[in-house]
Scaffold this motif. Structure first.
Motif, PDB file in Angstrom:
ATOM      1  N   SER A  84      -6.310  60.223  24.821  1.00  0.00           N
ATOM      2  CA  SER A  84      -5.741  59.709  26.062  1.00  0.00           C
ATOM      3  C   SER A  84      -5.741  58.184  26.003  1.00  0.00           C
ATOM      4  O   SER A  84      -6.491  57.586  25.244  1.00  0.00           O
ATOM      5  CB  SER A  84      -6.500  60.227  27.282  1.00  0.00           C
ATOM      6  N   PHE A  85      -4.867  57.594  26.809  1.00  0.00           N
ATOM      7  CA  PHE A  85      -4.685  56.137  26.804  1.00  0.00           C
ATOM      8  C   PHE A  85      -5.030  55.553  28.168  1.00  0.00           C
ATOM      9  O   PHE A  85      -4.823  56.196  29.190  1.00  0.00           O
ATOM     10  CB  PHE A  85      -3.232  55.781  26.469  1.00  0.00           C
ATOM     11  N   LEU A  86      -5.512  54.316  28.157  1.00  0.00           N
ATOM     12  CA  LEU A  86      -5.765  53.587  29.393  1.00  0.00           C
ATOM     13  C   LEU A  86      -4.555  52.756  29.820  1.00  0.00           C
ATOM     14  O   LEU A  86      -4.546  52.185  30.892  1.00  0.00           O
ATOM     15  CB  LEU A  86      -6.991  52.680  29.237  1.00  0.00           C
ATOM     16  N   ASP A  87      -3.557  52.643  28.974  1.00  0.00           N
ATOM     17  CA  ASP A  87      -2.301  51.951  29.281  1.00  0.00           C
ATOM     18  C   ASP A  87      -2.429  50.451  29.501  1.00  0.00           C
ATOM     19  O   ASP A  87      -1.701  49.859  30.301  1.00  0.00           O
ATOM     20  CB  ASP A  87      -1.593  52.611  30.475  1.00  0.00           C
ATOM     21  N   HIS A  88      -3.343  49.834  28.780  1.00  0.00           N
ATOM     22  CA  HIS A  88      -3.393  48.375  28.750  1.00  0.00           C
ATOM     23  C   HIS A  88      -2.653  47.919  27.502  1.00  0.00           C
ATOM     24  O   HIS A  88      -2.338  48.719  26.622  1.00  0.00           O
ATOM     25  CB  HIS A  88      -4.845  47.887  28.750  1.00  0.00           C
ATOM     26  N   ARG A  89      -2.373  46.632  27.410  1.00  0.00           N
ATOM     27  CA  ARG A  89      -1.649  46.078  26.252  1.00  0.00           C
ATOM     28  C   ARG A  89      -2.625  45.514  25.238  1.00  0.00           C
ATOM     29  O   ARG A  89      -3.685  45.000  25.581  1.00  0.00           O
ATOM     30  CB  ARG A  89      -0.690  44.980  26.697  1.00  0.00           C
ATOM     31  N   ASP A  90      -2.228  45.585  23.998  1.00  0.00           N
ATOM     32  CA  ASP A  90      -2.954  44.975  22.885  1.00  0.00           C
ATOM     33  C   ASP A  90      -2.918  43.456  23.075  1.00  0.00           C
ATOM     34  O   ASP A  90      -1.860  42.877  23.299  1.00  0.00           O
ATOM     35  CB  ASP A  90      -2.256  45.389  21.589  1.00  0.00           C
ATOM     36  N   SER A  91      -4.066  42.810  22.986  1.00  0.00           N
ATOM     37  CA  SER A  91      -4.157  41.360  23.181  1.00  0.00           C
ATOM     38  C   SER A  91      -3.912  40.564  21.904  1.00  0.00           C
ATOM     39  O   SER A  91      -3.764  39.348  21.950  1.00  0.00           O
ATOM     40  CB  SER A  91      -5.545  40.985  23.709  1.00  0.00           C
ATOM     41  N   GLY A  92      -3.912  41.231  20.773  1.00  0.00           N
ATOM     42  CA  GLY A  92      -3.761  40.525  19.507  1.00  0.00           C
ATOM     43  C   GLY A  92      -5.045  39.819  19.115  1.00  0.00           C
ATOM     44  O   GLY A  92      -6.063  39.891  19.793  1.00  0.00           O
ATOM     45  N   MET A  93      -4.985  39.128  18.012  1.00  0.00           N
ATOM     46  CA  MET A  93      -6.148  38.404  17.491  1.00  0.00           C
ATOM     47  C   MET A  93      -6.360  37.109  18.277  1.00  0.00           C
ATOM     48  O   MET A  93      -5.488  36.689  19.022  1.00  0.00           O
ATOM     49  CB  MET A  93      -5.946  38.117  16.001  1.00  0.00           C
ATOM     50  N   PRO A  94      -7.523  36.450  18.094  1.00  0.00           N
ATOM     51  CA  PRO A  94      -7.785  35.210  18.826  1.00  0.00           C
ATOM     52  C   PRO A  94      -6.635  34.210  18.670  1.00  0.00           C
ATOM     53  O   PRO A  94      -6.133  33.992  17.574  1.00  0.00           O
ATOM     54  CB  PRO A  94      -9.070  34.673  18.177  1.00  0.00           C
ATOM     55  N   GLY A  95      -6.215  33.641  19.794  1.00  0.00           N
ATOM     56  CA  GLY A  95      -5.127  32.669  19.787  1.00  0.00           C
ATOM     57  C   GLY A  95      -3.732  33.275  19.847  1.00  0.00           C
ATOM     58  O   GLY A  95      -2.743  32.554  19.914  1.00  0.00           O
ATOM     59  N   SER A  96      -3.637  34.586  19.841  1.00  0.00           N
ATOM     60  CA  SER A  96      -2.339  35.252  19.869  1.00  0.00           C
ATOM     61  C   SER A  96      -1.646  35.050  21.212  1.00  0.00           C
ATOM     62  O   SER A  96      -2.287  35.103  22.260  1.00  0.00           O
ATOM     63  CB  SER A  96      -2.528  36.755  19.622  1.00  0.00           C
ATOM     64  N   PRO A  97      -0.321  34.861  21.212  1.00  0.00           N
ATOM     65  CA  PRO A  97       0.402  34.759  22.488  1.00  0.00           C
ATOM     66  C   PRO A  97       0.349  36.065  23.288  1.00  0.00           C
ATOM     67  O   PRO A  97       0.538  36.056  24.494  1.00  0.00           O
ATOM     68  CB  PRO A  97       1.834  34.407  22.065  1.00  0.00           C
ATOM     69  N   HIS A  98       0.048  37.189  22.626  1.00  0.00           N
ATOM     70  CA  HIS A  98      -0.062  38.474  23.327  1.00  0.00           C
ATOM     71  C   HIS A  98      -1.173  38.439  24.372  1.00  0.00           C
ATOM     72  O   HIS A  98      -1.097  39.130  25.386  1.00  0.00           O
ATOM     73  CB  HIS A  98      -0.329  39.616  22.339  1.00  0.00           C
ATOM     74  N   ALA A  99      -2.209  37.658  24.134  1.00  0.00           N
ATOM     75  CA  ALA A  99      -3.339  37.579  25.060  1.00  0.00           C
ATOM     76  C   ALA A  99      -2.941  36.978  26.402  1.00  0.00           C
ATOM     77  O   ALA A  99      -3.624  37.195  27.398  1.00  0.00           O
ATOM     78  CB  ALA A  99      -4.480  36.781  24.436  1.00  0.00           C
ATOM     79  N   ALA A 100      -1.833  36.246  26.449  1.00  0.00           N
ATOM     80  CA  ALA A 100      -1.385  35.626  27.699  1.00  0.00           C
ATOM     81  C   ALA A 100      -0.723  36.635  28.637  1.00  0.00           C
ATOM     82  O   ALA A 100      -0.581  36.369  29.836  1.00  0.00           O
ATOM     83  CB  ALA A 100      -0.422  34.485  27.400  1.00  0.00           C
TER      84      ALA A 100
END
Length: 190
Positions: A84-100
């Motif tokens: 099952s999934f919690l449906d959050h997004r992957d943040s990527g590695m430190p400094g990744s724009p995905h974390a924003a």
């Protein structure tokens, strides 16, 4: 973990991304599934920040779709009872724009994330919970954040003051962390 002979044995793995079930815990999950333990996976993201060569994305709308398909195959090979999934997004590695991104796992308040894990623990009643170690393994921000969120419910899910509508308090007997050998990690990085 001592349980009665008639009690169902259940293990819950609480991990951040598709592939964590294979790379960090695959042998353990497969071993216990083969021994008759109901092994469930709670995956916090669909791995949106992952990378894949274009040839591997043929037939998939996104990297997340590819990674979920890979997880489905891994779950079958490992003998998992459910994913099952919690449906959050992957943040990527430190400094990744995905974390924003506001829905990235690292931006989910710790109490919210811990509440979601508590709900799964109370729904499944696992004797054992397995999650990332405090360093996140190599260290991945999502792994570290999920470690903090998964550790709390293992201690608080039995507290009647913590409300989860329709679910009774339940406390797992054991909490284990998945670790990566520092020697192996240094070798891989080189």
């Amino acid at each position: 973990c001592r349980i009665g002979m008639d009690e169902k044995r259940i293990l819950l793995a609480v991990l951040a991304h598709p592939d964590d079930e294979t790379f960090s815990t695959g042998g353990t999950l497969a071993l216990y599934a083969r021994r008759g333990v109901a092994v469930h996976l709670l995956c916090a993201t669909r791995g949106e920040a992952g990378e894949a060569s274009p040839e591997f994305l043929r037939g998939y709308a996104s990297v997340a779709d590819l990674r979920v398909a890979e997880l489905d195959c891994a779950a079958a090979a490992l003998g998992l009872s459910s994913v099952s999934f919690l449906d959050h997004r992957d943040s990527g590695m430190p400094g990744s724009p995905h974390a924003a991104h506001p829905q990235s796992l690292v931006n989910v308040p710790l109490e919210t994330l811990a509440g979601e894990v508590t709900t799964s623990i109370r729904r499944l009643h696992p004797q054992v919970v397995l999650t990332h170690d405090p360093s996140g393994g190599y260290p991945h921000p999502d792994h570290i954040h999920l470690h903090r969120a998964a550790t709390r419910p293992c201690h608080a899910s039995g507290d009647p003051a913590v409300e989860t509508p329709g679910l009774s308090p339940f406390t797992p007997q054991k909490l284990y962390y998945s670790t990566i050998s520092r020697t192996l990690l240094r070798w891989v990085v080189r």
